[in-house]
Design an enzyme around this catalytic site. Structure first.
Site, PDB file in Angstrom:
ATOM      1  N   ARG A   1       1.034  -1.281  -0.149  1.00 41.67           N
ATOM      2  CA  ARG A   1       0.142  -0.273  -0.161  1.00 41.67           C
ATOM      3  C   ARG A   1       0.800   1.215  -0.171  1.00 41.67           C
ATOM      4  O   ARG A   1       2.102   1.022   0.059  1.00 41.67           O
ATOM      5  CB  ARG A   1      -0.894   0.047   1.043  1.00 41.67           C
ATOM      6  N   GLY A   2       0.299   2.483  -0.069  1.00 37.60           N
ATOM      7  CA  GLY A   2       1.106   3.640  -0.248  1.00 37.60           C
ATOM      8  C   GLY A   2       1.245   3.879  -1.827  1.00 37.60           C
ATOM      9  O   GLY A   2       1.697   2.889  -2.371  1.00 37.60           O
ATOM     10  N   ALA A   3       0.733   5.167  -2.137  1.00 42.10           N
ATOM     11  CA  ALA A   3       0.660   5.439  -3.424  1.00 42.10           C
ATOM     12  C   ALA A   3       1.903   5.106  -4.259  1.00 42.10           C
ATOM     13  O   ALA A   3       1.851   4.475  -5.445  1.00 42.10           O
ATOM     14  CB  ALA A   3       0.605   7.067  -3.625  1.00 42.10           C
TER      15      ALA A   3
ATOM     16  N   ARG B   1      -7.538   0.192  -6.639  1.00 34.91           N
ATOM     17  CA  ARG B   1      -7.767   1.314  -5.350  1.00 34.91           C
ATOM     18  C   ARG B   1      -7.725   2.571  -6.224  1.00 34.91           C
ATOM     19  O   ARG B   1      -6.960   3.130  -6.746  1.00 34.91           O
ATOM     20  CB  ARG B   1      -6.333   1.345  -4.517  1.00 34.91           C
TER      21      ARG B   1
ATOM     22  N   GLN C   1      -1.918   1.685   9.880  1.00 36.97           N
ATOM     23  CA  GLN C   1      -0.576   1.762   9.215  1.00 36.97           C
ATOM     24  C   GLN C   1       0.517   2.429  10.008  1.00 36.97           C
ATOM     25  O   GLN C   1       1.827   2.313  10.024  1.00 36.97           O
ATOM     26  CB  GLN C   1      -0.634   2.759   7.995  1.00 36.97           C
TER      27      GLN C   1
ATOM     28  N   ASP D   1      -1.836  10.862  -1.320  1.00 35.10           N
ATOM     29  CA  ASP D   1      -2.022   9.785  -2.222  1.00 35.10           C
ATOM     30  C   ASP D   1      -2.431  10.396  -3.694  1.00 35.10           C
ATOM     31  O   ASP D   1      -2.340   9.776  -4.717  1.00 35.10           O
ATOM     32  CB  ASP D   1      -3.085   8.915  -1.782  1.00 35.10           C
TER      33      ASP D   1
ATOM     34  N   ASN E   1      -5.398  12.340   1.511  1.00 34.32           N
ATOM     35  CA  ASN E   1      -4.216  11.637   2.168  1.00 34.32           C
ATOM     36  C   ASN E   1      -5.364  10.584   3.077  1.00 34.32           C
ATOM     37  O   ASN E   1      -6.538  10.848   3.175  1.00 34.32           O
ATOM     38  CB  ASN E   1      -3.257  12.079   2.842  1.00 34.32           C
ATOM     39  N   LYS E   2      -4.423   9.668   3.789  1.00 36.17           N
ATOM     40  CA  LYS E   2      -5.472   8.730   4.693  1.00 36.17           C
ATOM     41  C   LYS E   2      -6.195   9.518   5.589  1.00 36.17           C
ATOM     42  O   LYS E   2      -5.950  10.693   6.043  1.00 36.17           O
ATOM     43  CB  LYS E   2      -4.319   8.180   5.548  1.00 36.17           C
TER      44      LYS E   2
HETATM   45  O1  MRU Z   1      -4.361   3.139   2.320  1.00 33.14           O
HETATM   46  P1  MRU Z   1      -3.005   3.402   2.313  1.00 33.14           P
HETATM   47  O2  MRU Z   1      -2.058   2.580   3.200  1.00 33.14           O
HETATM   48  O3  MRU Z   1      -2.166   2.972   0.936  1.00 33.14           O
HETATM   49  O4  MRU Z   1      -2.605   4.795   2.402  1.00 33.14           O
HETATM   50  C1  MRU Z   1      -1.601   5.478   2.718  1.00 33.14           C
HETATM   51  C2  MRU Z   1      -1.434   6.825   2.941  1.00 33.14           C
HETATM   52  O5  MRU Z   1      -2.472   7.530   3.152  1.00 33.14           O
HETATM   53  C3  MRU Z   1      -0.113   7.535   2.921  1.00 33.14           C
HETATM   54  O6  MRU Z   1       0.069   8.464   3.914  1.00 33.14           O
HETATM   55  C4  MRU Z   1       0.205   7.882   1.655  1.00 33.14           C
HETATM   56  O7  MRU Z   1      -0.222   7.056   0.578  1.00 33.14           O
HETATM   57  C5  MRU Z   1       1.414   8.488   1.235  1.00 33.14           C
HETATM   58  S1  MRU Z   1       2.435   7.548   0.583  1.00 33.14           S
HETATM   59  C6  MRU Z   1       3.963   7.904   0.367  1.00 33.14           C
END
Ligand code: MRU
Length: 372
Positions: free
Chosen positions: A54-56, A95, A208, A249, A259-260
């Protein structure tokens, strides 16, 4: 970022079998470090949708490697390009919020569509996926170097006293190929001997923060403290946060950041307490096609069981426990949008800029709108 003394990457080709791609199953951290094999493109799609990765930026890289796997799967067929294009469509739907997913797929498909008919598609897509990963590491390094200047300035102002940084979710090495986005300036500052301490938001429902950010900071010896998601405002009111740095993201050309879920509330609290709120991002996370984050960024809604259950270790066993009555209605929005007005600045690989179209275009002039 290093783990147990080895150079670290979040995705790689299996050393003795490069037609298998390997990832860390992030669902098992921090209790177990499990390497997971991706053999087919569907394995890659599942790893993204089920959040093994996960993470962009890592989502984008996994998508690129998945197309390499698709090329292997259909190697001897004449409709290989079509097969890969169909895979790209399905992977793109896994996603919706992280823009790097579509960015990586489009990049690979451009290369594929421009290829000569006799070219080895497997080799071509392998090179592209590798390049995406190598470039991502360099991008994170750039973010680290630029973001370091902010932490250095605070350390100087505080005469060397601890710089307290609050972060939300995991925008760390685990969300990229290495170094992370929000964590890159922190790792650079720590390596330089600056006394840093990180407040790590737990980040319900997937945790996370507690499961990933805390793990990787510990692996790298960076002092940190875990807090519940609701504690940030209190810490800010009491002078215990010097700067907030989060990831994103998707960032609009006007500087709104998705973002999250919960990031927006941190930005509001930071604004009220006059604490700088920075967002670290690779340029691959900027969606230059949109300006209004609230209306135009699709917000992923995930399975309600992420809210009703908590996953963790009980004794030797990993398990989920129900924490909610079965007749409770649940919604599970995974992201929120923080408007540009609440963001002090954007830290990119090309420098730091105000969260605005002018700011972003000053760093990426090729993105200026032409009036012809
Ligand atoms: O749902 P996730 O775990 O993919 O979400 C990730 C986040 O929100 C991170 O803070 C964001 O992707 C930045 S990734 C460098």
């Amino acid at each position: 970022m290093r783990k147990k003394g080895e150079d670290f990457r979040t995705i790689w080709q299996k050393p003795d079998h490069p037609e298998v791609v390997q990832i860390i199953d992030q669902r098992r951290l921090p209790h177990e470090y499990v390497v997971h094999d991706l053999v087919t493109w569907r394995d890659g799609a599942m790893a993204i949708s089920d959040m093994l990765v996960r993470g962009a930026p890592l989502i984008g890289a996994t998508a690129a490697w998945s197309l390499y796997l698709a090329a292997i799967e259909n190697r001897d067929s004449r409709d290989s390009a079509e097969f890969i294009a169909d895979a790209a469509k399905e992977i793109g739907a896994t996603r919706p919020t992280a823009v790097n997913l579509q960015w990586a797929l489009d990049r690979v498909m451009r290369v594929l569509n421009g290829a000569a008919t006799d070219v080895d598609l497997v080799a071509l897509l392998e090179k592209e996926a590798r390049d995406i990963c190598t470039e991502d590491i360099e991008i994170s390094r750039g973010i680290g170097q630029h973001g370091l200047t902010l932490i250095e300035a605070i350390a100087q102002k505080k005469h060397g006293k601890t710089v307290n940084i609050l972060t939300h979710c995991n925008a760390g090495s685990l969300a990229t190929i290495n170094w992370g986005t929000a964590t890159a300036p922190i790792y650079f500052a720590h390596q330089k001997g600056i006394d840093v301490h990180v407040w790590v938001d737990e980040t319900r429902p997937r945790n996370q923060g507690s499961q990933l950010t805390a793990w990787e900071l510990a692996e790298n010896g960076v002092p940190h403290t875990l807090i519940v998601d609701n504690a940030g405002g209190h810490l800010m009111q009491h002078g215990l946060v010097d700067i907030c740095i989060t990831g994103t993201d998707r960032t609009t050309r006007s500087g709104d950041v998705a973002n999250k879920i919960g990031t927006y509330l941190k930005a509001l609290a930071a604004h009220d307490n006059k604490i700088p709120f920075y967002v670290a991002l690779p340029s691959t996370t900027i969606d230059w096609t949109i300006s209004d984050g609230l209306r135009e960024i699709p917000i992923e809604e995930r399975d309600p069981t992420e809210v009703t259950q908590v996953y963790g270790r009980a004794g030797d066993q990993m398990c989920s426990v129900e924490t909610v009555a079965s007749n409770t209605g649940v919604s599970n929005f995974a992201f929120d949008v923080t408007p540009a007005r609440l963001v002090t600045g954007l830290i990119t690989e090309c420098g730091i800029c105000p969260a605005s179209e002018e700011g972003l275009v000053s760093l990426f002039p090729e993105r200026a709108k032409t009036t012809s």
